[in-house]
Enzyme design. Structure first.
Site, PDB file in Angstrom:
ATOM      1  CG  ASP A 197     -39.485  52.695 -36.594  1.00 25.36           C
ATOM      2  OD1 ASP A 197     -38.971  51.997 -35.698  1.00 25.36           O
ATOM      3  OD2 ASP A 197     -38.811  53.323 -37.436  1.00 25.36           O
ATOM      4  CB  SER A 198     -40.178  47.711 -33.665  1.00 24.93           C
ATOM      5  OG  SER A 198     -40.686  48.275 -32.472  1.00 24.93           O
TER       6      SER A 198
ATOM      7  CG  ASP B 299     -39.309  55.120 -33.274  1.00 22.05           C
ATOM      8  OD1 ASP B 299     -38.426  55.857 -32.789  1.00 22.05           O
ATOM      9  OD2 ASP B 299     -39.242  53.875 -33.246  1.00 22.05           O
TER      10      ASP B 299
ATOM     11  CE  LYS C   2     -36.567  55.287 -30.610  1.00 18.09           C
ATOM     12  NZ  LYS C   2     -36.077  54.815 -31.918  1.00 18.09           N
TER      13      LYS C   2
ATOM     14  CD  GLU D 202     -33.957  54.420 -37.015  1.00 23.71           C
ATOM     15  OE1 GLU D 202     -33.297  54.225 -38.062  1.00 23.71           O
ATOM     16  OE2 GLU D 202     -34.790  53.598 -36.585  1.00 23.71           O
TER      17      GLU D 202
ATOM     18  CD  GLU E 275     -31.554  48.759 -32.642  1.00 18.92           C
ATOM     19  OE1 GLU E 275     -32.198  49.823 -32.748  1.00 18.92           O
ATOM     20  OE2 GLU E 275     -31.973  47.665 -33.092  1.00 18.92           O
TER      21      GLU E 275
HETATM   22  O1  KIV Z   1     -38.820  50.898 -32.938  1.00 20.39           O
HETATM   23  C1  KIV Z   1     -38.233  50.363 -31.994  1.00 20.39           C
HETATM   24  O2  KIV Z   1     -38.626  49.319 -31.477  1.00 20.39           O
HETATM   25  C2  KIV Z   1     -37.022  50.995 -31.487  1.00 20.39           C
HETATM   26  C3  KIV Z   1     -36.274  50.254 -30.429  1.00 20.39           C
HETATM   27  C4  KIV Z   1     -35.442  49.215 -31.054  1.00 20.39           C
HETATM   28  C5  KIV Z   1     -35.481  51.156 -29.581  1.00 20.39           C
HETATM   29  O3  KIV Z   1     -36.641  52.029 -31.936  1.00 20.39           O
END
Ligand code: KIV
Length: 271
Positions: free
Chosen positions: A52-53, A91, A121, A123, A190
């Site tokens: 989600d970055s 994500d 994934k 959080e 992280e």
């Molecule tokens: O979204 C992302 O880039 C991440 C990484 C920082 C692992 O979750």
């Protein structure tokens, strides 16, 4: 184990656990589009994370919170089409799993059906355990993410290193065990002290993938950061493998100059 099987040996969640057992390090990077996914996969990346970055490096948002499920699915489907070998993990974006476990499962199912990827994934630890269990019960592999969890930035107010204090370190360790016991196939750690990351990795059987988390079973970086596309972001954990900012700036500047001068196109570059 992941569902994707092809002619060649693909990376599965089971294989990642085997790699940890053998002491073979796992290389993971974020990726958001087809072209970069093809290049990365051919280079031999083990795990392609549609992070989600994308909200930051693709869309220019200050945090990861604004990206939507539809947008993540668009990126994920693009990456899927470019990847033959790597495990593709996506994500779950902010607001699509924290409500309740039914919402979490519905979001994960949309990602799996519409993007045809291998895993999701999310959080958090104990707070999202019910959602993790429900997604897993539908046969969808889940990766955890502990330590600095960017979707909670407004709670913490800073992107500083997490779990320096003992109570937070103990909660992280306990959350990691909960996620492993629930059936997660791996966890991203992280921005936490290396000693804590290494302790978690030594206690758990599933792979711990670090981003500023110490020498763990594998590492992950944001592709745009490791390619040097952004000079302003320089956390200690980031190693730059290219200077794409310079490469792209030079290419754009030269192109503009060639167009302006009439040098491009030349006689061979036209019909
Ligand atoms: O979204 C992302 O880039 C991440 C990484 C920082 C692992 O979750």
């Amino acid at each position: 184990m992941s569902a994707v099987q092809g002619e060649e040996r693909v990376v599965t969640t089971l294989r990642l656990t085997e790699m940890k057992r053998r002491g073979e390090k796992i290389a993971m990077l974020t990726v958001y589009d087809y072209t970069m996914a093809r290049i990365m996969d051919a280079a031999g990346i083990d795990v392609a994370l549609v992070g989600d970055s994308a909200a930051n490096v693709v869309a220019g948002h200050r945090t990861t919170l604004p990206i939507t499920l539809d947008q993540m699915i668009y990126h994920a489907a693009s990456v899927r089409r470019g990847v033959k070998r790597a495990l593709v993990v996506v994500d779950l974006p902010f607001g699509t799993y924290q409500g309740n476990s039914k919402q979490a499962l519905a979001s994960a199912i949309r990602i799996m059906k519409e993007a045809e990827v291998d895993a999701v994934k999310l959080e958090g630890g104990a707070e999202v355990l019910e959602s993790v269990e429900r997604i897993l019960s539908a046969g969808i592999p889940v990766m955890g993410h502990l330590g600095l969890t960017p979707q909670s930035i407004h709670k913490y107010g800073t992107y500083a290193v997490r779990a320096r204090e003992q109570d937070e370190a103990e909660k992280l360790l306990s959350d990691a065990h909960l996620l492993e016991d629930a059936g997660c196939f791996g966890i991203v750690l992280e921005k936490i002290p290396a000693a804590l990351g290494e302790r978690v990795a030594s206690e758990l059987h599933i792979p711990m993938i670090g981003i500023g988390g110490g020498k763990l079973d594998g590492q992950v970086l944001v592709a745009h950061d490791m390619l040097g596309a952004n000079h302003e972001f320089s956390p200690r954990f980031l190693r730059r493998y290219a200077d794409m900012h310079k490469v792209m700036t030079d290419a754009f500047t030269n192109y503009i100059a060639d167009v302006k001068s009439g040098d491009f196109p030349n006689d061979r570059e036209q019909y």
